[in-house]
Scaffold this motif. Sequence first.
Motif, PDB file in Angstrom:
ATOM      1  N   THR A  84       0.828  -1.202   0.000  1.00 14.47           N
ATOM      2  CA  THR A  84       0.000   0.000   0.000  1.00 14.47           C
ATOM      3  C   THR A  84       0.863   1.253   0.000  1.00 14.47           C
ATOM      4  O   THR A  84       0.577   2.219  -0.706  1.00 14.47           O
ATOM      5  CB  THR A  84      -0.882   0.027   1.263  1.00 14.47           C
ATOM      6  OG1 THR A  84      -1.373  -1.270   1.487  1.00 14.47           O
ATOM      7  CG2 THR A  84      -2.015   0.999   1.084  1.00 14.47           C
ATOM      8  N   ARG A  85       1.907   1.214   0.775  1.00  8.73           N
ATOM      9  CA  ARG A  85       2.757   2.400   0.817  1.00  8.73           C
ATOM     10  C   ARG A  85       3.434   2.640  -0.510  1.00  8.73           C
ATOM     11  O   ARG A  85       3.605   3.774  -0.945  1.00  8.73           O
ATOM     12  CB  ARG A  85       3.799   2.240   1.935  1.00  8.73           C
ATOM     13  CG  ARG A  85       3.221   2.208   3.311  1.00  8.73           C
ATOM     14  CD  ARG A  85       2.692   3.567   3.709  1.00  8.73           C
ATOM     15  NE  ARG A  85       3.765   4.538   3.816  1.00  8.73           N
ATOM     16  CZ  ARG A  85       4.480   4.741   4.923  1.00  8.73           C
ATOM     17  NH1 ARG A  85       4.235   4.048   6.009  1.00  8.73           N
ATOM     18  NH2 ARG A  85       5.440   5.626   4.944  1.00  8.73           N
ATOM     19  N   LYS A  88       0.997   4.138  -2.677  1.00 14.74           N
ATOM     20  CA  LYS A  88       0.772   5.522  -2.288  1.00 14.74           C
ATOM     21  C   LYS A  88       1.868   6.415  -2.843  1.00 14.74           C
ATOM     22  O   LYS A  88       1.609   7.530  -3.310  1.00 14.74           O
ATOM     23  CB  LYS A  88       0.755   5.609  -0.750  1.00 14.74           C
ATOM     24  CG  LYS A  88       0.310   6.943  -0.231  1.00 14.74           C
ATOM     25  CD  LYS A  88      -1.198   7.012  -0.176  1.00 14.74           C
ATOM     26  CE  LYS A  88      -1.626   8.405   0.264  1.00 14.74           C
ATOM     27  NZ  LYS A  88      -2.958   8.733  -0.130  1.00 14.74           N
ATOM     28  N   GLN A  92       1.303   9.470  -5.402  1.00 14.28           N
ATOM     29  CA  GLN A  92       1.671  10.860  -5.144  1.00 14.28           C
ATOM     30  C   GLN A  92       2.490  11.460  -6.265  1.00 14.28           C
ATOM     31  O   GLN A  92       2.580  12.680  -6.389  1.00 14.28           O
ATOM     32  CB  GLN A  92       2.446  10.961  -3.835  1.00 14.28           C
ATOM     33  CG  GLN A  92       1.497  10.945  -2.662  1.00 14.28           C
ATOM     34  CD  GLN A  92       2.216  10.698  -1.372  1.00 14.28           C
ATOM     35  OE1 GLN A  92       3.386  10.347  -1.361  1.00 14.28           O
ATOM     36  NE2 GLN A  92       1.517  10.882  -0.280  1.00 14.28           N
ATOM     37  N   PHE A 145      -7.310   7.257  -4.712  1.00 14.08           N
ATOM     38  CA  PHE A 145      -6.275   6.289  -4.363  1.00 14.08           C
ATOM     39  C   PHE A 145      -6.816   4.877  -4.361  1.00 14.08           C
ATOM     40  O   PHE A 145      -6.140   3.938  -4.794  1.00 14.08           O
ATOM     41  CB  PHE A 145      -5.661   6.629  -3.008  1.00 14.08           C
ATOM     42  CG  PHE A 145      -4.597   5.656  -2.593  1.00 14.08           C
ATOM     43  CD1 PHE A 145      -4.701   4.935  -1.416  1.00 14.08           C
ATOM     44  CD2 PHE A 145      -3.494   5.432  -3.399  1.00 14.08           C
ATOM     45  CE1 PHE A 145      -3.724   4.023  -1.048  1.00 14.08           C
ATOM     46  CE2 PHE A 145      -2.511   4.526  -3.036  1.00 14.08           C
ATOM     47  CZ  PHE A 145      -2.635   3.823  -1.857  1.00 14.08           C
TER      48      PHE A 145
END
Lengths: 167, 808
Positions: A84-85, A88, A92, A145
Amino acid sequence: MGSSSSSRNKIPNAQELMDQTGFSSAHLLRLYDRFECLDRDNRGYLRQDTVDFSSFVRILAHFRPTDRNRNKEGTQQELPNSRTRKLKFAFQLYDLDRDGKISREELLQVLRAMLGLQVTEEQLQSIAERAIQEADLDKDDAISFDEFKKSLEKVDIDTKMSIGFLK
Amino acid sequence: MNLVFIRQAGTLLFICMILILLHGSRGEIPSKPIAATILPSVKPDGGVQAYPEDQKNNLPMFTMNYPRIQIPFEITLWVLLASFAKIGFHVYHKITIWVPESCLLISIGLIVGAIMHSVHEEPPAVLTSNVFFLYMLPLIVLESGYFMPTRPFFENVGTVLWFAVVGTLWNSIGIGISLFAICQIPAFGVQDINLQENLLFSAIISAVDPVAVLNVFEDVSVNEQLYIVVFGECLFNDAVTVVLYNMFSFVAEMPVVEPVDVFIGVARFFIVGLGGMAFGILFGFVAAFTTRFTSKVREIEPLFVFMYSYLAYLVAELFAISSIMAIITCALTMKYYVEENVSQRSCTTIRHVIKMLASISETLIFFFLGVVTITTDHEWNWGYILFTLLFAFVWRGLGILVLTQIINPFRTIPFNMKDQFGLAYGGLRGAVSFALAFTLPDTIGRKQLFVTATIAVILFTVFLQGISIRPLIEFINVRRTNRNLETINVEIHGRLMEHTIAGIEDLCGQWSRFYWKDKFMKFNNRILRKILIRDSRAESSIVALYKKLELQNAMEILDTASGDISAAPSIVSLYEEKKSSSKPQKKFLAADLKNMHDILSKNMYKIRERTVAYRGKHALPNDNHTREILIRRHVSIRRSLRPGSFQSSSYVPRTHKYFSLPAGKSLESTFPAARRSYADDHETLSEVAYPSQRSRFGKPARSSSSKAMIPLRRLGTLEEVPSTDVLNEDSSSTEQGVFRTNSSYSDSHVPRPRRLNSSFDNNNGSADDLRNVHEEPSSPPPGWAAEPRDNTARNPLLRRPQWTPKRK
């Protein structure tokens, strides 16, 4: 690159960084050396005082390969190299105004940057249109997202967004 | 009914050919018209006299001179026979699914061999090892090298080499030693084979030839990694085997082997391998350089490709270094540059011819394998042969297991057990083993036994494993590629991630797979391309080509139903019609989608080279892109002809809407379109010049930031192209006026020398700036659908010389 404890002391918050990012201390030292190498004026910051060492490490931590055997405690979510990070992070890159959505223009910008000059504007628009169509589930003409995550659910993010030697 | 008829005719033809061949190989001169039944149209009238008897001195009406044409004739007939066999297989389509083609060919060969044997004929003496190694093998290897998918290959090059080199060594030494152990057992009666000879034999049978396996993998869409490893392993494995063979045969003739010899052997191994590569690269560059100058002699352009590769092969053979490596590296190096220099037709020709020759070569080899099986004298030894089979299988399996364990940690996508099974089971033996067996020197006492054993192993693996591998693979469900499941999203985001990774790796400054690739690409772009690729082209060739394509396209449009053509509306035109953000959901046709994928894959910056999908070893790469892009472009032309859609009147007078410049204006600056490379095996015409006049049309009503229409990276490279007038002159007819030069987006709005580097932080920064800077007066939206795209071949007229990419 001696890994004496005195070197480790040079790094502020070393233990904290290690815990948060999952890097080993050897790695951290290597990264610190690299940081110093990049930081030519020895200012402690890269790129006009925006990136200090811990930000450097934190960003790079996103690119560690995910551990194969996860412990299901749920702490995995906090490690920067979870799926998930990573997603992310990629999200971004698109979402420049940080509103949590990739708008059509942001998508177009990235597309333009990535595509060579041979592509016409019309084609670009079509491609962006298609991309949004595919991903946009709530029909707000932007990709949030979650939609982003969903559109990439079949992709092995770990392979794509990992650098092997950071393990 | 049709099918049955074809088959009957085919079989008849077949039999005729065989009879001819049989007859021919006898080598007699038929003096009597018995031959009339077989040979074409002989009318035995009274004047048939092959040999005028006495001093009659009549002019003979009909003579025949067979020995003169015998050899070429027979070769042609054999080739034809093999090709008929191939046609025959595909007539009955289903059979090729279950039985790989090599099996079928061998079977036909067996039949023919049986026929020949029964009439006590000898197989044609043309199949000597020289013929094989000098004529047949290079063709096969050239094709493998030329059509190798480069990106997956280079990503997996470590694995491939690991399996090829170490794997083959493991196999040969393992099998050799075990066989030697077996030989010690007196019960089998093979005690006279010493270690060297065993090693030699085992080197022969470790050559893997997965033609059949690759076909199966392709059909089953097995995952890319597995495919490329099998493919690459086969290729380099041949090289390694030949090297080992030479070494061992040399050693086998020596009475005593000393440790020094072993070291020399190892050193020689490296020399051979690396030397081969060096030669290949050298010849590849020379070939690329030569094709730079061949613009006037287009007809012989394909020749250079073949001659140089063949030369590389022969020169390597001359120095007894690995000719297979030489020709592979030559093909790899050459392909990238040559395909840019050479005309479209030559490119197609090259590919077609390579495929054709390789196909024939392979067919012939398997065919002869069948024939020779029957007609040679065999020496059969149950023990030896059975153990050979056993060990071949066991050692391969073990080898794959062990090697994978060692190399898996280094791979980003490790092989799982199923992949390993596929790898191990896919180790069929084939052509190279066969040829090597025949090349065995006669000094080896048990040569016949070796030959027999080799043939036995080949037949066994090809038939048994070849036929069973397909159901097995499907059964164990090896990881497949999800080739068609990629959405546009995935492609875009995936590429973004790859860019990111490349950038971050730069940051980290350590060695990684992207690092070397980027380095090489920089070197390539800066130096190599300038030397090896032809820089400018005569205008006429581009315009001529363009005209031809237009004509072609027009004819196609006449031919095809109009469904595809006019039904694909350009999305952008929709923007004009409404001013709010709500818009109709546009449906994308499949052709559109495919187009998008193509555009993305071809145009995104090359951190990675996208490869074309594999379509089987003997299929040519996809040819349809030209059509699609042309069709799409034609849509835009059509659209632009509609009066309502064209609204950007203030800058471009209507009559000049196809021209690159409005009349009277000169360009402030242009965006030269980059040169596209043919790295992807696409047959498209590469250059799609950037549409012009973009910035003048201001923003759409929606938001301001979309005005950053330039790829942000390029802002530093705006320059003028002074010679656009030439463009205007050339584009004399509306049909052709599609050379769009790019006007300045920045104009007065964006500061010009903006240096950007590749990290995305900059994008963030400059995007903000751009947004702030944009305050264009309202002007017609960019929905200017009249963008006939420019599909000139490679080089748009004038850009390249003036474009200096300045990065960072």
